[in-house]
Design a protein around this motif. Structure first.
Motif, PDB file in Angstrom:
ATOM      1  N   ASP A 447       0.863  -1.177   0.000  1.00 23.13           N
ATOM      2  CA  ASP A 447       0.000   0.000   0.000  1.00 23.13           C
ATOM      3  C   ASP A 447       0.899   1.226   0.000  1.00 23.13           C
ATOM      4  OD1 ASP A 447      -2.209  -1.606   0.091  1.00 23.13           O
ATOM      5  OD2 ASP A 447      -2.502  -1.428   2.258  1.00 23.13           O
ATOM      6  N   GLN A 448       0.677   2.120  -0.948  1.00 22.25           N
ATOM      7  CA  GLN A 448       1.543   3.302  -1.051  1.00 22.25           C
ATOM      8  C   GLN A 448       0.736   4.508  -1.492  1.00 22.25           C
ATOM      9  OE1 GLN A 448       1.996   3.771  -5.523  1.00 22.25           O
ATOM     10  NE2 GLN A 448       3.574   4.565  -4.173  1.00 22.25           N
ATOM     11  N   VAL A 449       1.343   5.695  -1.345  1.00 18.42           N
ATOM     12  CA  VAL A 449       0.703   6.952  -1.724  1.00 18.42           C
ATOM     13  C   VAL A 449       1.536   7.584  -2.826  1.00 18.42           C
ATOM     14  CG1 VAL A 449      -0.058   9.217  -0.956  1.00 18.42           C
ATOM     15  CG2 VAL A 449      -0.228   7.265   0.594  1.00 18.42           C
ATOM     16  N   ALA A 450       0.985   7.636  -4.036  1.00 22.57           N
ATOM     17  CA  ALA A 450       1.724   8.155  -5.185  1.00 22.57           C
ATOM     18  C   ALA A 450       1.616   9.669  -5.320  1.00 22.57           C
ATOM     19  CB  ALA A 450       1.219   7.486  -6.464  1.00 22.57           C
ATOM     20  N   HIS A 451       0.725  10.295  -4.570  1.00 24.84           N
ATOM     21  CA  HIS A 451       0.519  11.747  -4.693  1.00 24.84           C
ATOM     22  C   HIS A 451       1.768  12.502  -4.229  1.00 24.84           C
ATOM     23  CE1 HIS A 451      -1.261  15.735  -4.272  1.00 24.84           C
ATOM     24  NE2 HIS A 451      -2.297  15.289  -4.967  1.00 24.84           N
ATOM     25  N   SER A 452       2.073  13.598  -4.915  1.00 23.00           N
ATOM     26  CA  SER A 452       3.213  14.426  -4.512  1.00 23.00           C
ATOM     27  C   SER A 452       2.959  15.031  -3.138  1.00 23.00           C
ATOM     28  CB  SER A 452       3.459  15.527  -5.548  1.00 23.00           C
ATOM     29  OG  SER A 452       2.302  16.341  -5.684  1.00 23.00           O
ATOM     30  N   ARG A 453       4.043  15.280  -2.410  1.00 24.20           N
ATOM     31  CA  ARG A 453       3.922  15.795  -1.046  1.00 24.20           C
ATOM     32  C   ARG A 453       3.767  17.319  -1.060  1.00 24.20           C
ATOM     33  NH1 ARG A 453       3.496  10.459  -1.347  1.00 24.20           N
ATOM     34  NH2 ARG A 453       4.631   9.300   0.246  1.00 24.20           N
ATOM     35  N   THR A 462      -6.803  16.254   2.486  1.00 22.84           N
ATOM     36  CA  THR A 462      -7.172  16.689   1.141  1.00 22.84           C
ATOM     37  C   THR A 462      -6.066  17.556   0.569  1.00 22.84           C
ATOM     38  OG1 THR A 462      -9.522  16.645   1.714  1.00 22.84           O
ATOM     39  CG2 THR A 462      -8.892  17.900  -0.239  1.00 22.84           C
ATOM     40  N   ALA A 463      -5.540  17.162  -0.580  1.00 21.79           N
ATOM     41  CA  ALA A 463      -4.436  17.870  -1.226  1.00 21.79           C
ATOM     42  C   ALA A 463      -4.928  19.176  -1.848  1.00 21.79           C
ATOM     43  CB  ALA A 463      -3.811  16.974  -2.293  1.00 21.79           C
ATOM     44  N   PRO A 464      -4.027  20.107  -2.160  1.00 25.28           N
ATOM     45  CA  PRO A 464      -4.433  21.363  -2.805  1.00 25.28           C
ATOM     46  C   PRO A 464      -5.203  21.158  -4.107  1.00 25.28           C
ATOM     47  CG  PRO A 464      -2.196  21.537  -1.983  1.00 25.28           C
ATOM     48  CD  PRO A 464      -2.606  20.113  -1.810  1.00 25.28           C
ATOM     49  N   ASP A 465      -4.968  20.026  -4.797  1.00 24.59           N
ATOM     50  CA  ASP A 465      -5.706  19.763  -6.041  1.00 24.59           C
ATOM     51  C   ASP A 465      -7.056  19.099  -5.795  1.00 24.59           C
ATOM     52  OD1 ASP A 465      -5.005  17.204  -5.310  1.00 24.59           O
ATOM     53  OD2 ASP A 465      -3.694  16.840  -7.014  1.00 24.59           O
ATOM     54  N   GLY A 466      -7.436  18.927  -4.507  1.00 23.21           N
ATOM     55  CA  GLY A 466      -8.726  18.360  -4.170  1.00 23.21           C
ATOM     56  C   GLY A 466      -8.739  16.859  -3.964  1.00 23.21           C
ATOM     57  N   GLU A 467      -7.642  16.189  -4.244  1.00 19.60           N
ATOM     58  CA  GLU A 467      -7.600  14.734  -4.081  1.00 19.60           C
ATOM     59  C   GLU A 467      -7.432  14.362  -2.613  1.00 19.60           C
ATOM     60  OE1 GLU A 467      -4.814  10.903  -5.386  1.00 19.60           O
ATOM     61  OE2 GLU A 467      -4.759  12.758  -6.562  1.00 19.60           O
ATOM     62  N   VAL A 468      -8.187  13.365  -2.156  1.00 19.32           N
ATOM     63  CA  VAL A 468      -8.045  12.853  -0.798  1.00 19.32           C
ATOM     64  C   VAL A 468      -6.878  11.866  -0.766  1.00 19.32           C
ATOM     65  CG1 VAL A 468      -9.162  11.584   1.074  1.00 19.32           C
ATOM     66  CG2 VAL A 468     -10.498  13.167  -0.321  1.00 19.32           C
ATOM     67  N   ILE A 469      -5.959  12.051   0.164  1.00 11.39           N
ATOM     68  CA  ILE A 469      -4.765  11.214   0.248  1.00 11.39           C
ATOM     69  C   ILE A 469      -5.154   9.850   0.796  1.00 11.39           C
ATOM     70  CG2 ILE A 469      -2.456  10.997   1.195  1.00 11.39           C
ATOM     71  CD1 ILE A 469      -2.854  13.271  -0.855  1.00 11.39           C
ATOM     72  N   THR A 470      -5.197   8.872  -0.089  1.00 10.60           N
ATOM     73  CA  THR A 470      -5.622   7.522   0.261  1.00 10.60           C
ATOM     74  C   THR A 470      -4.617   6.522  -0.287  1.00 10.60           C
ATOM     75  OG1 THR A 470      -7.931   8.215   0.096  1.00 10.60           O
ATOM     76  CG2 THR A 470      -7.487   5.846   0.118  1.00 10.60           C
ATOM     77  N   PRO A 471      -4.110   5.616   0.545  1.00 12.37           N
ATOM     78  CA  PRO A 471      -3.178   4.598   0.046  1.00 12.37           C
ATOM     79  C   PRO A 471      -3.852   3.695  -0.978  1.00 12.37           C
ATOM     80  CG  PRO A 471      -3.073   4.742   2.439  1.00 12.37           C
ATOM     81  CD  PRO A 471      -4.268   5.542   2.004  1.00 12.37           C
ATOM     82  N   ALA A 472      -3.076   3.260  -1.960  1.00 12.67           N
ATOM     83  CA  ALA A 472      -3.553   2.322  -2.974  1.00 12.67           C
ATOM     84  C   ALA A 472      -2.579   1.159  -3.046  1.00 12.67           C
ATOM     85  CB  ALA A 472      -3.673   3.008  -4.333  1.00 12.67           C
ATOM     86  N   ASN A 473      -3.096  -0.015  -3.385  1.00 10.42           N
ATOM     87  CA  ASN A 473      -2.266  -1.207  -3.413  1.00 10.42           C
ATOM     88  C   ASN A 473      -1.573  -1.368  -4.759  1.00 10.42           C
ATOM     89  OD1 ASN A 473      -2.184  -4.449  -4.076  1.00 10.42           O
ATOM     90  ND2 ASN A 473      -1.639  -3.966  -1.958  1.00 10.42           N
ATOM     91  N   VAL A 474      -0.326  -1.773  -4.687  1.00  9.33           N
ATOM     92  CA  VAL A 474       0.452  -2.131  -5.869  1.00  9.33           C
ATOM     93  C   VAL A 474       0.946  -3.557  -5.655  1.00  9.33           C
ATOM     94  CG1 VAL A 474       2.466  -1.631  -7.289  1.00  9.33           C
ATOM     95  CG2 VAL A 474       1.177   0.248  -6.258  1.00  9.33           C
ATOM     96  N   THR A 475       0.635  -4.452  -6.587  1.00  8.34           N
ATOM     97  CA  THR A 475       1.078  -5.845  -6.490  1.00  8.34           C
ATOM     98  C   THR A 475       1.844  -6.217  -7.753  1.00  8.34           C
ATOM     99  OG1 THR A 475      -0.789  -6.473  -5.082  1.00  8.34           O
ATOM    100  CG2 THR A 475       0.359  -8.245  -6.245  1.00  8.34           C
ATOM    101  N   LYS A 476       2.996  -6.846  -7.570  1.00  9.93           N
ATOM    102  CA  LYS A 476       3.835  -7.246  -8.693  1.00  9.93           C
ATOM    103  C   LYS A 476       4.282  -8.697  -8.507  1.00  9.93           C
ATOM    104  CE  LYS A 476       3.941  -3.132 -10.640  1.00  9.93           C
ATOM    105  NZ  LYS A 476       3.367  -2.871 -11.982  1.00  9.93           N
ATOM    106  N   ASP A 477       4.240  -9.455  -9.601  1.00  8.05           N
ATOM    107  CA  ASP A 477       4.776 -10.814  -9.645  1.00  8.05           C
ATOM    108  C   ASP A 477       5.796 -10.861 -10.776  1.00  8.05           C
ATOM    109  OD1 ASP A 477       2.978 -12.728  -7.834  1.00  8.05           O
ATOM    110  OD2 ASP A 477       1.672 -11.227  -8.755  1.00  8.05           O
ATOM    111  N   LYS A 478       7.058 -11.108 -10.430  1.00  8.13           N
ATOM    112  CA  LYS A 478       8.113 -11.041 -11.430  1.00  8.13           C
ATOM    113  C   LYS A 478       9.109 -12.180 -11.232  1.00  8.13           C
ATOM    114  CE  LYS A 478       6.710  -7.257 -13.441  1.00  8.13           C
ATOM    115  NZ  LYS A 478       6.299  -7.220 -14.874  1.00  8.13           N
ATOM    116  N   LEU A 479       9.927 -12.396 -12.248  1.00  4.54           N
ATOM    117  CA  LEU A 479      11.036 -13.338 -12.173  1.00  4.54           C
ATOM    118  C   LEU A 479      12.343 -12.571 -12.246  1.00  4.54           C
ATOM    119  CD1 LEU A 479       9.951 -16.327 -14.464  1.00  4.54           C
ATOM    120  CD2 LEU A 479      10.106 -16.303 -11.964  1.00  4.54           C
ATOM    121  N   ASN A 480      13.214 -12.792 -11.269  1.00  4.66           N
ATOM    122  CA  ASN A 480      14.577 -12.275 -11.286  1.00  4.66           C
ATOM    123  C   ASN A 480      15.536 -13.425 -11.564  1.00  4.66           C
ATOM    124  OD1 ASN A 480      13.657  -9.690 -10.480  1.00  4.66           O
ATOM    125  ND2 ASN A 480      13.707 -10.305  -8.329  1.00  4.66           N
TER     126      ASN A 480
END
Length: 749
Positions: A447-453, A462-480
């Motif tokens: 869970d991360q927040v991509a909005h600029s600080r 609530t950010a100056p652009d009106g967006e509510v700061i809410t964490p969003a999930n990022v999931t990745k499945d990869k092969l190294n």
């Protein structure tokens, strides 16, 4: 804030007025079996930057992490939040400390780097004990005890206590110690005849390292690569932290204003339980299965930063705590409060077997890591002196810019499931071929927040652009993957050729999502290739190797605070770029006569940035950019020299020295500012009084070298054409330990 600038500069650097050692040489030698790999253990326990962890050995790339392994498992999974020195020290509980080469580390761990490889004491049938004691002339006291033995014919035990009371080289005021560490270990082992053993171990660690936040001092950048002291302030012997640790901040989790003391924000506690198993089968195959669970409910630390040093007048309206109007030098100070909870469950299993001329090893890693982390930031204006005052602005505020500069947040996990295989093939008496590969399934969910600080940023706000700061999930499945191949050919009895190639890949890790994180377009595979080739010569008194090396790294992720020159205003940007390094290294182990040994190393390298450019827009609409393409990587010297002579005056009396030279290093991204080369020096004498008592005296920075190294923060946007403007600039930065005399004693019983 209205200010009258002394000089148009915004800088932070690293002051070099001394060196540190993690453990005195006699402690390492007498209580730990030092294994050598890749030519030498290279004094990894003599660290010139931090007395609490091993030093980083340069490979031509910026370090990603401190790589230390204990019993085949990471001592800490990641140092991004839960720092290595908060959970691991080189103490009497260790039976062996060695060094993995970058090629071996790539296959066993997935990371190309020199890695410390340590193993715990499990005990033996007879009772043994060792008590190590260290002290220095600043008042540091360290106690380190291990006892071990047997219970009957089938059981062994081992127990250790580590206590460090280090007040540092100056009084911190708000904390009596700059490093307070206590660690307790206990283990019991069941012997499986002469086939193997099973061990169960427990470790508890508590650490509070306020020295991390007090590692700063003001000085003057002369302009020719040197610095001068500010009158009345000697870096390393004076504190640039406030006398009172009382602060106020906005909690990034809920936006509430809170008061706290810096002393209470640096607590770290961790519990660890490990199961270690090894077994040798009748056919000679050796199998090991090591696993551990670690829980750190508190993984906290504080960071300080700085910006412009300027001059205030009474008309600017700043006052001291008692209301007295203030005039004089000030600096915009920055503080980050980091709060983390970390858990991991790690398993490594290996099976080794010789088949004719082949020594095969099959391995498996199952490494799970859970992270719950956030940080809050704030700024303040401080006077430029020992124990600076936190000034009060005309509106009555003492702190401002809450969570404007890179506050972080991430909650989630990552998992690595990897299989690897290596083969050491002795093709003929003269020809050896070592090769291996690693395939890793990597899953990350965060869970991360991509909005600029922005000033006043918090989760749910609530950010100056009106967006509510809410964490969003990022999931990745990869092969190294990782692969290595090394060919060694002995042309004669003494002379030969060697060449190797290694490549390792990875995708962005969970800690890289704590900031704004990479976007989908920026999410790319990181690839690190390493190619080396050269010759070696060995006879009865010299072991010489000379190699040409190429190493690179693509899609490196870096979060930078870009400061508008001449101000304290900063913006955080995410940078993704490449690095390439071409170098030549010659190393030698020399024994010219009985009792004398010399390790010598010379490296010339040219690390350069590739695809490095970024732009930023400041509050007044000013747009600025940085372009470091084909420029030398900051902080990495082009010339490195190591000289480590030692001489046994008698069989019981040993004199040793360690000299390290780091050449000119650039202190910003565009080669505008730099620091001159410097020598880091250690030395000591060890006396084995008898079989029960060893004594030692060592000196850190015995040449009392002074200078600077590292990065000048806030200088990222300065170009070569502007460099002359910064001669004579006041700036602040981190320093290293001053001249220090250490005493040690080791009692065996």
């Amino acid at each position: 804030m209205r200010t009258k600038m002394l000089f148009p500069c915004t800088m932070i650097a690293v002051w070099t007025s001394g060196l540190l050692s993690v453990a005195s040489a006699q402690t390492v030698t007498d209580s730990v079996n030092v294994k050598k790999a890749d030519g030498s253990e290279r004094n990894v326990m003599l660290n010139a930057s931090d007395a609490t962890k091993p030093r980083e050995i340069q490979i031509g790339l910026p370090s990603e992490d401190v790589n230390v392994y204990e019993n085949g498992l990471p001592a800490v999974y990641s140092s991004a939040v839960h720092k290595l020195q908060y959970h691991w020290r080189s103490d009497a509980s260790l039976g062996e400390v060695g060094l993995m080469s970058p090629s071996e580390s790539a296959i066993r761990t997935g990371n190309i780097a020199y890695s410390v490889d340590s193993y715990s004491k499990l005990g033996q049938k007879e009772f043994k004990g060792i008590l190590n004691y260290r002290a220095n002339h600043f008042g540091m006291q360290q106690f380190d005890l291990n006892v071990s033995g047997g219970i009957g014919d089938k059981w062994l035990y081992s127990g250790s206590v580590y206590q460090n009371f280090d007040p540092g080289s100056f009084e911190a005021k708000f904390d009596e110690y700059t490093d307070r560490m206590q660690m307790y270990r206990a283990g019991i082992t069941r012997l499986l005849g002469n086939k193997g053993k099973i061990s169960l171990q427990y470790k508890y660690a508590y650490s509070r390292n306020t020295g991390n936040e007090l590692n700063a001092a003001p000085f003057i950048y002369v302009g020719d690569g040197s610095i001068k002291e500010i009158p009345g302030f000697e870096p390393g012997l004076a504190s640039y932290g406030p006398a009172s640790g009382e602060i106020e901040y906005m909690d990034v989790m809920d936006g509430k204003m809170k008061k706290a003391n810096l002393r209470d924000l640096a607590d770290n506690r961790s519990h660890e339980i490990a199961l270690l198993t090894d077994y040798t089968f009748d056919n000679g195959a050796k199998w090991s299965l090591n696993m551990k669970y670690m829980n750190a409910p508190e993984a906290n630390y504080v960071d300080f930063g700085g910006s412009t040093i300027s001059e205030l007048s009474v008309e600017d309206g700043y006052t001291l705590a008692d209301g007295t109007p203030y005039s004089g030098l000030v600096e915009g100070r920055r503080t980050w409060l980091h709060f983390g909870k970390v858990q991991n469950f790690l398993i490594t299993s290996e099976l080794e077997k010789r088949f004719g001329n082949h020594q095969l090893r099959f391995g498996l890693n199952e490494w799970y890591y859970y992270l719950d982390y956030h940080s809050s930031s704030f700024q303040w204006v401080g006077s430029v002196k020992e124990y600076p005052d936190i000034l009060t602005a005309s509106d009555g505020s003492r702190f401002y810019g809450f969570n404007e500069l890179s506050p972080e947040y991430t909650v989630g996990s990552e998992n690595k499931l990897a299989v690897y295989v290596t083969d050491n093939w002795q093709i003929s008496p003269k020809l050896n071929f070592y090769y291996g590969g690693r395939l890793e399934y990597y899953r990350m969910s965060a869970d991360q927040v991509a909005h600029s600080r922005y000033s006043g940023f918090y989760i749910g706000g609530t950010a100056p652009d009106g967006e509510v700061i809410t964490p969003a999930n990022v999931t990745k499945d990869k092969l190294n993957y990782a692969a290595t191949a090394q060919l060694t050919y002995n042309m004669t009895k003494h002379f030969g050729l060697t060449a190797d190639a290694t490549v390792a890949t990875r995708f962005p890790r969970i800690n890289e999502y704590a900031g704004t994180g990479p976007t989908e377009e920026q999410y790319k595979r990181v690839t690190i290739p390493l190619i080396r080739g050269g010759l070696f010569y060995k006879n009865s008194w010299i072991d010489l190797t000379s190699m040409v090396t190429y190493i690179a790294k693509t899609n490196n992720i870096d979060q930078q605070n870009l400061t508008k020159p001449g101000t304290s205003e900063g913006k955080t940007v995410l940078l993704i770029y490449d690095i390439q390094t071409l170098g030549w290294t010659t190393s030698a182990e020399i024994d010219p006569f009985k009792g004398f040994h010399l390790h010598a190393l010379f490296t010339y390298q040219k690390p350069v940035y590739k695809n490095y450019s970024a732009g930023v827009t400041f509050n007044d609409g000013t747009q600025m950019s940085v372009n470091a393409n084909n420029m030398i990587v900051k902080e990495i010297p082009q010339i490195l020299v190591e000289l480590d002579p030692s001489y046994n005056i008698t069989k019981d009396l040993r004199l040793w020295l360690s000299f390290r030279y780091f050449g000119k290093t650039y202190a910003n991204l565009q080669e505008a500012l730099y620091f001159n080369g410097r020598w880091e020096t250690f030395g000591g004498i060890n006396w084995s009084v008898n079989k029960h008592l060893d004594l030692g005296v060592s000196v850190v920075n015995f040449l009392n070298q002074k200078g600077a190294k590292g990065t000048i923060s806030g200088s990222e946007l300065i170009t070569k054409e502007e460099a002359s403007k910064y001669a004579g600039c006041y700036m602040s930065g981190s320093y290293l330990r001053p001249f220090t005399v250490e005493f040690s004693a080791s009692i065996k019983f």
